[in-house]
Design an enzyme around this catalytic site. Structure first.
Site, PDB file in Angstrom:
ATOM      1  N   HIS A 266      -1.768  71.161  54.890  1.00 28.75           N
ATOM      2  CA  HIS A 266      -1.584  72.443  55.573  1.00 28.75           C
ATOM      3  C   HIS A 266      -0.141  72.558  56.063  1.00 28.75           C
ATOM      4  O   HIS A 266       0.593  71.563  56.069  1.00 28.75           O
ATOM      5  CB  HIS A 266      -2.525  72.554  56.787  1.00 28.75           C
TER       6      HIS A 266
ATOM      7  N   ASP B  19       1.979  74.018  59.601  1.00 32.14           N
ATOM      8  CA  ASP B  19       1.697  74.365  60.998  1.00 32.14           C
ATOM      9  C   ASP B  19       2.155  75.805  61.252  1.00 32.14           C
ATOM     10  O   ASP B  19       3.261  76.178  60.867  1.00 32.14           O
ATOM     11  CB  ASP B  19       2.434  73.406  61.949  1.00 32.14           C
TER      12      ASP B  19
ATOM     13  N   HIS C  68       1.941  69.211  54.854  1.00 34.72           N
ATOM     14  CA  HIS C  68       1.704  67.791  55.127  1.00 34.72           C
ATOM     15  C   HIS C  68       0.210  67.533  55.222  1.00 34.72           C
ATOM     16  O   HIS C  68      -0.597  68.468  55.310  1.00 34.72           O
ATOM     17  CB  HIS C  68       2.437  67.360  56.400  1.00 34.72           C
TER      18      HIS C  68
ATOM     19  N   ARG D 273      -5.744  55.176  63.268  1.00 36.24           N
ATOM     20  CA  ARG D 273      -4.469  55.879  63.485  1.00 36.24           C
ATOM     21  C   ARG D 273      -4.656  56.832  64.659  1.00 36.24           C
ATOM     22  O   ARG D 273      -5.646  57.574  64.714  1.00 36.24           O
ATOM     23  CB  ARG D 273      -4.066  56.653  62.225  1.00 36.24           C
TER      24      ARG D 273
HETATM   25  C1  GA4 Z   1      -2.951  73.520  61.984  1.00 34.80           C
HETATM   26  C2  GA4 Z   1      -1.960  73.023  63.055  1.00 34.80           C
HETATM   27  C3  GA4 Z   1      -2.649  72.664  64.390  1.00 34.80           C
HETATM   28  O1  GA4 Z   1      -3.327  71.406  64.265  1.00 34.80           O
HETATM   29  C4  GA4 Z   1      -3.674  73.750  64.808  1.00 34.80           C
HETATM   30  C5  GA4 Z   1      -4.731  73.822  63.713  1.00 34.80           C
HETATM   31  C6  GA4 Z   1      -5.893  74.795  63.940  1.00 34.80           C
HETATM   32  C7  GA4 Z   1      -7.137  74.085  64.524  1.00 34.80           C
HETATM   33  O2  GA4 Z   1      -7.351  72.899  64.252  1.00 34.80           O
HETATM   34  O3  GA4 Z   1      -7.860  74.766  65.261  1.00 34.80           O
HETATM   35  C8  GA4 Z   1      -6.179  75.454  62.567  1.00 34.80           C
HETATM   36  C9  GA4 Z   1      -4.949  75.074  61.666  1.00 34.80           C
HETATM   37  C10 GA4 Z   1      -3.930  74.500  62.625  1.00 34.80           C
HETATM   38  C11 GA4 Z   1      -4.403  76.287  60.878  1.00 34.80           C
HETATM   39  C12 GA4 Z   1      -5.501  77.243  60.326  1.00 34.80           C
HETATM   40  C13 GA4 Z   1      -6.729  77.326  61.226  1.00 34.80           C
HETATM   41  C14 GA4 Z   1      -6.329  76.958  62.648  1.00 34.80           C
HETATM   42  C15 GA4 Z   1      -7.468  75.076  61.860  1.00 34.80           C
HETATM   43  C16 GA4 Z   1      -7.625  76.185  60.874  1.00 34.80           C
HETATM   44  C17 GA4 Z   1      -8.386  76.108  59.798  1.00 34.80           C
HETATM   45  C18 GA4 Z   1      -4.206  73.480  66.211  1.00 34.80           C
HETATM   46  C19 GA4 Z   1      -3.061  75.106  64.648  1.00 34.80           C
HETATM   47  O4  GA4 Z   1      -2.492  75.751  65.511  1.00 34.80           O
HETATM   48  O5  GA4 Z   1      -3.234  75.542  63.371  1.00 34.80           O
END
Ligand code: GA4
Length: 329
Positions: A205, A207, A262, A272
């Site tokens: 994904h 960020d 990443h 981890r």
């Molecule tokens: C990816 C980056 C961060 O971990 C996060 C994730 C969020 C979650 O885990 O709730 C998201 C993901 C992240 C992007 C798309 C959506 C939202 C899970 C998901 C499938 C906390 C964020 O801000 O975006």
């Protein structure tokens, strides 16, 4: 020593074949004690959207104080931890990531920067104000946010953008929508992954925010995509921080900085632990390419608010390209 228990994960976790992984030839490494690090910061953000920070000035004691608390939290029984869940989006989560069916070999605690809300959630587990964890969290997040702002100012300097706080002011804003994540990737037995394939801890994904600051223990797992189908394994370094450019920074730099794809592979032997600060703008902030970076070129993205971007992110799957719908055609 505290031994971390494995979360109860009933069905099969995602498994991938990782033939095309290599070790990072040299990780771009920014020495924050060097007066002229801005050029390397910019180059790394342009080439990879990723770099490592050494000589960051954050006391290792502050990091290990939080890590000790985090290990203690993840060592609690599943039913205890679940009292702080489900992640809505904040709270304890186990295996399930986000609201749309993504899964990984991971348990986590997702926290807001609103300390009040965090301590309310955590108090459900600890039965009282979870002072030690909360105070370790506060001190850590404060220090890491300061470093993130310093890096964002180096980026602005390196890009010759004025004022130099054009990015950092978004994190400094009282309304900044930043998030903090604690991940535990338990070891999996070789039997759980078939034919030597790897188990996905956290799927690929990017960020969504501006900048992410990651610190992990000495267990490998993090991989960075080079965009050509190959993945690079990042050797762990518990004394350093790893920085990711997020989608919002890619947009503000009109695509000059790359929001890095990443993922994390689970480890068959070692736990981890990672702690990540995601620096985001206020919800009503308009995100668009900065005029000085568009000059003479075309603007690659439509303007949107951080609220709009987040709303669409929460409708997406983890691995989706979330920026594509905001590209100018
Ligand atoms: C990816 C980056 C961060 O971990 C996060 C994730 C969020 C979650 O885990 O709730 C998201 C993901 C992240 C992007 C798309 C959506 C939202 C899970 C998901 C499938 C906390 C964020 O801000 O975006």
């Amino acid at each position: 020593m505290v031994v971390l228990s494995k979360p109860t994960i009933a069905d099969f976790p995602p498994i991938i074949n990782c033939k095309s992984t290599t070790l990072f030839p040299v990780i771009p490494t920014v020495d924050l004690s060097e007066p002229d690090s801005k050029h390397l910061v910019v180059k790394s953000c342009e080439e990879f959207g990723f770099f490592k920070v050494i000589n960051h000035g954050i006391p290792l004691e502050l990091i290990s104080r939080l890590e000790t608390e985090v290990i203690e939290f993840f060592s609690l029984s599943l039913s205890e931890k679940q009292k702080a869940g489900p992640p809505d989006p904040f709270g304890y989560g186990n295996r399930s990531i986000g609201p749309n069916g993504d899964v990984g070999w991971v348990e986590y605690l997702l926290l807001t920067m609103n300390q009040e809300r965090n301590s309310q959630k955590l108090a459900t587990i600890f039965g009282k104000y979870p002072e030690k964890l909360c105070s370790a969290l506060n001190d850590y997040v404060l220090a890491v946010k300061k470093m993130a702002c310093e890096l964002l100012e180096l980026m602005a300097d390196g890009l010759r953008i004025k004022p130099r706080n054009v990015f950092s002011k978004l994190l400094m804003d009282e309304q900044s929508d930043s998030v903090f994540r604690l991940n535990h990737y338990p070891p999996y037995s070789e039997l759980q992954a078939s034919n030597g394939k790897n188990m996905i801890g956290f799927g690929e994904h990017t960020d969504p925010q501006i900048i992410s600051v990651l610190r992990s223990n000495n267990t490998s797992g993090l991989q960075i995509s080079l965009g050509n189908g190959s993945w690079i394994s990042v050797p762990p370094d518990a004394n350093s921080f790893f920085i990711n450019v997020g989608d919002s920074l890619q947009v503000m730099t009109n695509g000059r900085f790359k929001s890095v794809r990443h993922r994390v592979l689970a480890n068959s032997i070692k736990s981890r632990i990672s702690m990540i600060y995601f620096g985001g703008p206020p919800l009503n902030e308009k995100i668009a390419p900065l005029p000085s970076l568009v000059e003479g070129k075309e603007s690659l993205y439509k303007e949107f608010t951080w609220f709009e971007y987040k709303r669409s992110a929460y409708k997406s799957r983890l691995g989706d390209n979330r920026l594509s719908q905001f590209e100018r055609t």
